[in-house]
Scaffold this motif. Structure first.
Motif, PDB file in Angstrom:
ATOM      1  N   ARG A 107       2.370  -0.364  -4.517  1.00 51.85           N
ATOM      2  CA  ARG A 107       1.949  -1.038  -3.162  1.00 51.85           C
ATOM      3  C   ARG A 107       0.096  -1.206  -3.416  1.00 51.85           C
ATOM      4  O   ARG A 107      -0.431  -0.509  -4.074  1.00 51.85           O
ATOM      5  N   ASP A 108      -0.335  -2.355  -2.788  1.00 50.16           N
ATOM      6  CA  ASP A 108      -1.679  -2.505  -2.792  1.00 50.16           C
ATOM      7  C   ASP A 108      -2.376  -1.829  -1.595  1.00 50.16           C
ATOM      8  O   ASP A 108      -1.920  -0.720  -0.969  1.00 50.16           O
ATOM      9  N   SER A 109      -3.745  -2.068  -1.677  1.00 44.90           N
ATOM     10  CA  SER A 109      -4.543  -1.472  -0.723  1.00 44.90           C
ATOM     11  C   SER A 109      -4.206  -1.635   0.870  1.00 44.90           C
ATOM     12  O   SER A 109      -4.574  -0.748   1.591  1.00 44.90           O
ATOM     13  N   GLN A 110      -3.317  -2.691   1.161  1.00 44.59           N
ATOM     14  CA  GLN A 110      -2.908  -2.988   2.366  1.00 44.59           C
ATOM     15  C   GLN A 110      -1.547  -2.437   2.675  1.00 44.59           C
ATOM     16  O   GLN A 110      -0.801  -2.751   3.583  1.00 44.59           O
ATOM     17  N   LEU A 114       3.933  -4.596  -4.227  1.00 38.74           N
ATOM     18  CA  LEU A 114       3.749  -5.751  -5.301  1.00 38.74           C
ATOM     19  C   LEU A 114       4.890  -6.239  -6.001  1.00 38.74           C
ATOM     20  O   LEU A 114       5.151  -5.774  -7.035  1.00 38.74           O
TER      21      LEU A 114
END
Length: 165
Positions: A107-110, A114
């Motif tokens: 997962r990304d920072s939000q 991905l």
């Protein structure tokens, strides 16, 4: 006068070469798509309309990236494989199995997975590809050389060899 006529003939010849080259480029591009290297592994969409072809499974550092192209099996069909990645789907329908361990999408920072956020494919008569997908996972240990991939709407794809970069 003669030099203007010569210039016109040269310009016409150059234009013909450019047009011919552009036509040749499109043909070459089309041939390149249809003759690209064979897939690493394959699976079929749940509807049977397309074949999921793994084109890349690359481990770089701590990340495993998998890419898929979809080759049409049924002409003139459009379908949604998935409209979004729900939390339930994230946990149950998007993962890699490596040995006896399950790896979920990174997962990304939000907190967004991905991977392709939605997946629709469109099969047309002359197109060699009807859609693409990608996903990034935690990389399994170096001694693991192949994985199985599960994504929503496609049968599990087994025996995908990993390339290290």
């Amino acid at each position: 006068m003669r030099s203007n006529k010569s210039i016109s003939l040269v310009a016409a010849a150059c234009l013909a070469v450019v047009i011919g080259s552009a036509a040749g480029f499109n043909t070459a591009r089309s041939e390149a798509l249809t003759t690209s290297k064979p897939p690493l592994a394959t699976g079929i969409t749940n509807s049977g309309a397309a074949e999921a072809q793994v084109t890349e499974a690359t481990r770089k550092g701590d990340i495993l990236t998998i890419k898929i192209r979809f080759a049409p099996l049924v002409p003139d069909k459009m379908e949604s494989i998935y409209a979004q990645i729900t939390e339930k789907d994230y946990e149950n329908s998007f993962y890699v199995l490596a040995g006896d361990k399950k790896y979920l999408l990174l997962r990304d920072s939000q907190d967004t997975p991905l991977a392709s956020p939605q997946l629709s494919i469109r099969n047309t008569k002359d197109s060699p590809v009807s859609g693409t997908w990608y996903g990034r996972f935690p990389a399994p240990p170096k001694d693991i050389t192949e994985v199985s991939l599960t994504i929503h709407g496609v049968e599990t794809i087994d025996s995908i060899p990993i390339a290290d970069r």
